[in-house]
Motif scaffolding. Structure first.
Motif, short mmCIF file in Angstrom:
data_model
loop_
_atom_site.label_atom_id
_atom_site.label_comp_id
_atom_site.label_asym_id
_atom_site.label_seq_id
_atom_site.Cartn_x
_atom_site.Cartn_y
_atom_site.Cartn_z
N PRO A 7 0.91 -1.44 -0.38
CA PRO A 7 0.47 -0.26 0.13
C PRO A 7 0.56 1.28 0.17
N GLY A 8 0.55 2.48 0.15
CA GLY A 8 0.82 3.24 -0.64
C GLY A 8 0.48 4.88 -0.35
N PRO A 9 0.47 6.31 -0.16
CA PRO A 9 2.65 6.25 -1.07
C PRO A 9 2.60 6.03 1.04
N GLY A 10 4.20 6.16 1.51
CA GLY A 10 4.61 6.16 2.53
C GLY A 10 4.72 4.80 3.32
N ALA A 11 4.86 3.49 2.16
CA ALA A 11 5.06 2.90 3.37
C ALA A 11 4.27 2.16 4.53
N GLN A 40 2.65 9.47 -23.92
CA GLN A 40 2.95 7.71 -24.02
C GLN A 40 3.00 7.21 -22.47
N ASN A 41 4.18 8.16 -21.61
CA ASN A 41 3.49 7.96 -20.80
C ASN A 41 3.23 8.81 -19.59
N VAL A 42 2.21 10.28 -20.02
CA VAL A 42 1.69 10.39 -19.05
C VAL A 42 0.33 9.15 -19.37
N SER A 43 -0.26 8.63 -20.47
CA SER A 43 -0.81 7.24 -20.48
C SER A 43 -0.51 6.21 -19.44
N PHE A 44 0.46 6.21 -19.73
CA PHE A 44 1.13 4.88 -19.09
C PHE A 44 0.31 5.46 -16.82
N PHE A 45 1.20 6.17 -16.90
CA PHE A 45 0.48 7.18 -15.72
C PHE A 45 -0.83 6.76 -15.00
N GLU A 46 -1.53 7.54 -16.07
CA GLU A 46 -3.06 6.96 -16.31
C GLU A 46 -3.50 5.99 -15.47
N GLU A 47 -2.61 4.60 -16.34
CA GLU A 47 -2.94 3.39 -15.75
C GLU A 47 -2.67 2.37 -14.58
N ASP A 48 -1.51 2.94 -14.23
CA ASP A 48 -0.35 2.38 -13.10
C ASP A 48 -0.61 3.23 -11.92
N VAL A 49 -1.10 4.96 -12.37
CA VAL A 49 -0.73 5.51 -10.62
C VAL A 49 -2.42 5.71 -10.32
N ARG A 50 -2.16 5.79 -8.65
CA ARG A 50 -3.74 5.64 -7.99
C ARG A 50 -2.76 6.55 -7.40
N ILE A 51 -4.32 7.95 -6.60
CA ILE A 51 -3.57 8.68 -5.33
C ILE A 51 -4.30 8.15 -4.07
N GLY A 52 -3.13 7.85 -3.04
CA GLY A 52 -3.59 7.35 -2.12
C GLY A 52 -3.85 8.63 -1.01
N PRO A 53 -3.72 7.64 0.27
CA PRO A 53 -4.51 8.32 1.45
C PRO A 53 -3.43 9.15 1.17
N VAL A 54 -3.43 10.68 2.61
CA VAL A 54 -2.55 11.58 3.43
C VAL A 54 -2.40 12.08 4.34
N VAL A 106 -4.29 5.60 9.82
CA VAL A 106 -5.86 4.56 9.58
C VAL A 106 -6.72 5.19 8.73
N PHE A 107 -6.66 4.19 7.02
CA PHE A 107 -7.83 4.86 6.81
C PHE A 107 -8.39 3.61 6.12
N SER A 108 -9.07 2.81 6.70
CA SER A 108 -10.32 1.50 6.73
C SER A 108 -11.06 1.84 5.46
N ASN A 109 -11.43 2.65 5.19
CA ASN A 109 -12.03 2.97 3.61
C ASN A 109 -11.42 2.90 2.27
N TRP A 110 -10.12 2.81 2.32
CA TRP A 110 -8.53 2.75 1.11
C TRP A 110 -9.47 1.67 0.61
N ASP A 111 -9.76 2.32 -0.80
CA ASP A 111 -9.45 0.94 -2.07
C ASP A 111 -8.79 1.27 -2.77
N PRO A 112 -7.86 0.29 -3.27
CA PRO A 112 -6.23 0.15 -3.46
C PRO A 112 -6.91 0.30 -5.23
N ALA A 113 -7.20 -0.12 -5.54
CA ALA A 113 -8.03 0.47 -6.94
C ALA A 113 -8.41 1.58 -7.14
#
Lengths: 321, 513
Positions: free
Chosen positions: B251-255, B409-423, B495-502
Motif C-alpha cells: 500500500p502507499g504512498p509512504g510505506a 505515452q508516459n502520461v497515459s501509462f501514469f493514468e493506467e498505473d498510478v492511483r492517488i493514495g491517502p495522506v 488509519v484509512f480503513s475505507n482505502w480501496d487500492p484500485a
C-alpha cells in the motif's frame, strides 16, 4: 602630523598615565585604526561572530525553517554522544587527518628535495606541474576524479589490464576505499603548496653546511638525516600544523567526490554538519552547531594530549642523555 | 629625541598639501572621505528603503520587481515566454525577476533568505525537505485565496486541506499532477533496436525486465550497459524502491499499512523491490559506475549512449531537451513501471503538492496571486505540458499539447498505473505537527538500499526491520510530544480503513473516513 614624544623618566609608571598615553596615541594615529577597521570588521563578522554564534546555537533546538530556536541546554551534546553517525564522521575525519597529513608532508618533502637538487632537470616545469592542482577548484577536482576513479574510469581499467585487479573497481563508491580515495585525491591536489613550503625551507639552509657535511664524508642519506632534517624541524612543525588545519577543511572535495557515501563510509565531520543543518527533513541547526563545537573541542583535546605527549617524550629523552 | 614634525618624502614640501597638513594627516583625511563615500554608496546614498522602493516602483510595481525562485530548469524558457513575458506586457508596471537554482541550493538559499528577511515574493520549497504545513505554521507564507479566485479555477478539485488549504485559507495550488512516479524506465530506442528488444512492448514481469536488460547488454557493443541505477543518491533510491514496492503490492504512498497505520518498510514487497535491484546488479547489467552517479550524472551517461534503460521521473525528456537534446532526436522510449508478476498492481502517489508559495514577507501578494492564477488556465497548462517536465494538473491537456509522443505515452501509462493514495495530514491537521517533530532516522530506506547495492550490508531484512522499528518509535515519541502540547492527534490518524487500492482516495473518501 605624527608626533613622537619621549616618555618622561620622572613620571612613575601607573595605569592612568599609561591609559592616557594609549588614548593619545590612538588620537594621533587614528587613521591607522581607520585602515585596520575593514579587517577588524571583516574578521569580526566572518570569523568571531560565527564562532560565538555557533556556540550559542549549540544550545538551541532550532529547526532550520523556524526563525529562532528554543534553548535546550546541553541536550544536543547528549544526543551527539549517543549518535553513531557523529562518531563515524568523527573517526573518519581523524583517519583522514592521521593518514593524509603525514602523506602530504612526507611526499611534498621528498618532491622538494628532488626539485631542490642542482642536478634535477626541468625543475621549473615540474614545480609548475605539481602546483597546478593547487589552483584548481576542489569541487571541480572532485567531479573529475569521480569519473577517473569509477569502475569504468582509466585508473580502474589500467589496474585491471596490468593484472592488479581481477575486475573493475569503483574506488569512490566502495565503502572500503571511498575514504582513502578522498585522501589520495586531497594529497595529490595540495601536494604542490606543501612542496613550495618545503622548497622555501630548504633554501634557508646555507650551502656551506651541506659542503661541510660532504667534506666530512657524509653520504646523501646521512647528510639528510643528520644535517638537513634537524635544520628543517622548525619548518616541519609549522608545515604540519598548516596541513592539519587544511585536512579539517575538505568539504568541497569530499562532497563532490563521494557525498560522504556510500553508507556514510567517507562522511567526514563537515559533511555530517552540512547534512544535519541543510539536508535533513527537518534541518537541525542547533544539533549541527553542537556537532561542530564538540568536534572542535575533541580535536583540541587530542591536540593537547599530543602536545603533552611530545613534551613528556622530549623530557624523557633529555633525561636519558 | 624631542618633539618634531616628521615629514615623509625627499623633496621639501612634497608631502605638504597645504599649510600644517602632513602627508600622514592628508592620507588619514582622504581615507576617511573614501570610507564615507563607500559607506554612502552601500546605503544608496542615504535615502530610505521606502524611497528606494518608490524609485523602483516607477518601473516595476509598488514593491519593486516581483522576485521568483524555483528549481525548474526545463521550465526556464517557457516561464519567460508564456507566463512572465505576456503578464509583463499586459501589466507594463510589473517586472518579474526569476532565479533558477538546483533544489539543494534553493533549500539553503531559502533558509538563509528567511533568516535575513530576504525571501523572494514567490518561491518553491524544493530542498527545504519540510512539510509545507510546517512552513505555513512557522509563518513562511501568506494566503492567496482572497487575492485570486483559485476556488473557481480549473484545478479547484485538486486543492486539498492540509496540503494547499490551511485553516480555511488557500495558500497554494497544484500546477502539476500527482499522478506520476519516478520509476518509468526510459529507453534508448537505438540501442534497444540494436539488441532486438521492442521498446513498444513493456516487460510483463521483473524477470522479463531482467531478460530485456541482459539482451541489451549482450546485443550491443562494448561499453554499453543494460541499466543505470544512480546509487550515489539515497533520495533517488528511496523513491525508486517505494515505487517498485507498491508495484509489487505494497500500500502507499509512504510505506504505511492503511488498515493499521503501521509502517511496512520490512514487508515482503519492499524486500522484493530491493532484491529486484540486487538481481539486476548480480546479472551484471547495471552500469558499473552507477554507484558514483547522481540522477543527473546518470541521465548524461544515458544520453551519451553508455546504457539503454534508466528509471526516472516524467521530467526526463524535458531535462534532456535542455541539456542533451540530441539524445531525444536519436530516439527515446518508455515502458510501464515493471511489476513482479503479470497481474499489475498500482503505484500510489499523494495528491500533487503546492509548488509555488507567496512569502509572508512579500508586499505584493495580490500581484503574486494573480500571476499564479494564470498557471491554472487550460492554455497555460497545455504550455506547461509542452515543456515536458512534471505532467500538468489538467492531464487531459497533454493530448492537445505540443509534446513528444513518448512523453504523452508516459502520461497515459501514469493514468493506467498510478492511483492517488491517502495522506494522513489531509484527514488530521495535527499530523503535520508530528511529522515536524519527528527526527530523521539513519540509515533510512534509501541509505539501506545504497548499502546493499555497494556491498556494505547483506542483511536487507534486518536493516529494514530496524529502520521500521526506529521510525515507529520516533513517531510514538513525536506523538507524545505533540499531544503534550495539546494537539489532538493519535495513531488512528494513519488509519484509512475505507482505502480501496484500485481507486483514487479523493475528497469524498476523506469525508467518509
Amino acid at each position: 602630523m605624527a608626533t613622537i614624544q619621549q616618555p618622561s623618566r620622572t613620571t612613575p609608571p601607573g595605569p592612568l598615565p599609561q591609559r592616557r598615553g594609549r588614548l593619545r596615541r590612538i588620537r594621533q594615529d587614528w587613521w591607522i585604526y581607520l585602515f585596520l577597521l575593514p579587517t577588524i570588521l571583516g574578521y569580526g563578522a566572518y570569523t568571531v561572530y560565527p564562532l560565538v554564534a555557533s556556540w550559542w546555537y549549540a544550545f538551541l533546538d532550532w529547526p532550520g525553517f523556524a526563525a529562532t530556536g528554543t534553548f535546550v541546554g546541553i541536550e544536543n551534546f547528549e544526543r551527539l554522544l549517543e549518535d553513531d553517525l557523529f562518531w563515524n564522521a568523527f573517526w573518519n575525519s581523524i583517519v583522514f587527518l592521521v593518514v593524509a597529513v603525514p602523506l602530504r608532508v612526507g611526499l611534498a618533502l621528498a618532491l622538494a628535495l628532488v626539485l631542490n637538487r642542482a642536478k634535477t632537470p626541468f625543475k621549473g616545469f615540474f614545480r609548475t606541474l605539481f602546483f597546478l592542482p593547487v589552483v584548481t577548484t576542489g569541487a571541480i577536482i572532485g567531479i573529475v576524479f569521480t569519473l577517473l576513479l569509477d569502475a569504468g574510469g582509466p585508473v580502474s581499467l589500467a589496474m585491471v589490464k596490468s593484472g592488479l585487479l581481477d575486475s573493475p573497481a569503483n574506488f569512490v563508491a566502495d565503502p572500503d576505499t571511498s575514504l582513502y580515495a578522498g585522501i589520495a585525491v586531497w594529497v595529490w591536489k595540495w601536494l604542490g603548496i606543501t612542496m613550495i613550503y618545503w622548497l622555501a625551507a630548504l633554501q634557508t639552509i646555507p650551502r656551506d653546511v651541506h659542503e661541510a657535511a660532504m667534506i666530512d664524508g657524509a653520504g646523501g642519506w646521512r647528510e639528510f638525516r643528520h644535517v638537513t632534517l634537524p635544520l628543517l624541524v622548525p619548518f616541519l612543525v609549522i608545515i604540519t600544523l598548516i596541513d592539519t588545519v587544511a585536512a579539517l577543511n575538505v568539504f568541497d572535495l569530499m562532497q563532490t567526490l563521494t557525498g560522504g557515501g556510500p553508507s556514510f563510509s567517507s562522511e567526514v565531520i563537515e559533511i555530517f554538519i552540512f547534512r544535519t543543518a541543510f539536508q535533513a527533513t527537518v534541518p537541525e541547526l542547533g544539533y549541527a552547531s553542537a556537532a561542530a563545537v564538540l568536534f572542535g573541542l575533541l580535536t583540541m583535546a587530542i591536540a593537547v594530549v599530543q602536545a603533552l605527549g611530545f613534551r613528556w617524550a622530549r623530557r624523557q629523552m633529555g633525561g636519558a642523555r | 629625541m624631542g618633539q618634531h614634525h616628521r615629514i615623509l618624502g625627499t623633496r621639501h614640501g612634497a608631502a605638504r598639501v597645504g599649510r600644517d597638513i602632513s602627508r600622514r594627516r592628508f592620507i588619514g583625511g582622504s581615507s576617511a572621505g573614501v570610507l564615507a563615500a563607500v559607506l554612502a554608496s552601500c546605503t544608496g546614498g542615504g535615502q530610505s528603503s521606502e524611497e528606494n522602493a518608490a524609485a523602483g516602483g516607477e518601473s516595476s510595481g509598488p514593491g519593486g520587481p516581483l522576485q521568483w525562485w524555483d528549481q525548474f530548469r526545463p521550465l526556464t524558457e517557457m516561464f519567460e515566454r508564456d507566463l512572465f513575458g505576456p503578464y509583463m506586457e499586459e501589466h507594463p508596471d510589473v517586472t518579474i525577476e526569476r532565479r533558477q537554482m538546483d533544489a539543494p541550493d534553493l533549500g539553503q538559499a531559502l533558509q538563509v533568505g528567511r533568516r535575513s528577511s530576504q525571501l523572494p515574493d514567490v518561491h518553491s520549497v524544493a530542498g527545504l525537505g519540510s512539510s509545507p504545513a510546517a512552513l505555513v505554521s512557522e509563518g513562511w507564507f501568506q494566503p492567496i485565496g482572497s487575492h485570486a479566485d483559485f476556488e473557481g479555477s480549473p484545478v479547484a478539485d485538486q486543492i486539498f486541506d492540509g496540503i494547499h488549504r490551511f485553516d480555511g485559507e488557500i495558500y497554494s495550488f497544484a500546477p502539476f499532477s500527482g499522478r506520476r512516479h519516478e520509476a518509468a524506465p526510459w529507453l534508448n530506442t537505438e540501442l534497444l533496436a540494436e539488441a532486438d528488444v521492442d521498446p513498444e512492448q513493456s516487460p510483463a514481469t521483473w524477470d522479463d525486465f531482467r531478460a530485456a536488460a541482459r539482451r541489451v547488454q549482450d546485443g550491443t557493443g562494448d561499453g554499453v550497459h543494460g541499466v543505470l541505477i544512480p546509487t550515489q543518491d539515497p533520495i533517488y533510491l528511496d523513491a525508486l524502491v517505494h515505487r517498485l514496492a507498491t508495484a509489487a503490492g505494497a500500500p502507499g504512498p509512504g510505506a504505511i499499512d492503511w488498515a493499521t497505520g503501521d509502517y511496512i518498510h520490512d514487508s515482503q514487497p519492499y524486500l522484493d523491490a530491493v532484491e529486484f535491484l540486487v538481481s539486476l546488479q548480480a546479472d551484471g547489467v547495471v552500469h558499473p559506475a552507477s554507484a558514483s552517479m547522481g540522477p543527473r550524472d546518470a541521465r548524461a551517461r544515458w544520453a551519451a549512449g553508455e546504457a539503454a534503460i534508466y528509471p526516472w521521473g516524467p521530467w526526463f525528456i524535458g531535462g534532456l531537451l535542455v541539456e542533451e537534446p540530441e539524445a531525444v532526436e536519436r530516439g527515446v522510449g518508455v515502458w510501464h513501471v515493471p511489476t513482479p508478476e503479470t497481474t499489475r498492481n498500482f503505484v500510489y502517489s499523494s495528491p500533487a503538492p503546492g509548488v509555488f508559495w507567496v512569502s509572508s514577507e512579500s508586499d505584493q501578494p495580490e500581484l503574486a496571486a494573480d500571476l499564479l492564477l494564470q498557471m491554472t488556465t487550460r492554455e497555460f497548462q497545455a504550455k506547461l505540458a509542452a515543456a515536458m517536465d512534471q505532467p500538468p494538473a489538467l492531464l487531459d491537456v497533454v493530448a492537445e499539447a505540443d509534446v513528444h509522443p513518448t512523453y504523452a505515452q508516459n502520461v497515459s501509462f501514469f493514468e493506467e498505473d498510478v492511483r492517488i493514495g491517502p495522506v494522513p495530514e489531509v484527514a488530521t491537521p495535527g499530523v503535520w505537527r508530528v511529522l515536524a517533530e519527528m527526527r530523521d532516522i539513519h540509515p533510512n530506506l534509501g541509505e539501506i538500499v545504497q548499502a546493499v547495492l555497494t556491498g556494505s550490508t547483506d542483511d536487507v531484512a534486518g536493516d529494514l526491520r530496524r529502520y521500521k522499528d526506529e521510525l515507529s518509535a520516533e513517531r510514538e515519541r513525536a506523538l507524545e510530544v505533540v499531544q503534550g502540547e495539546g494537539v489532538e492527534v493519535d495513531l488512528d490518524a494513519w488509519v484509512f480503513s475505507n482505502w480501496d487500492p484500485a481507486t483514487d482516495y479523493d475528497q469524498q473518501a476523506y469525508a467518509e473516513r
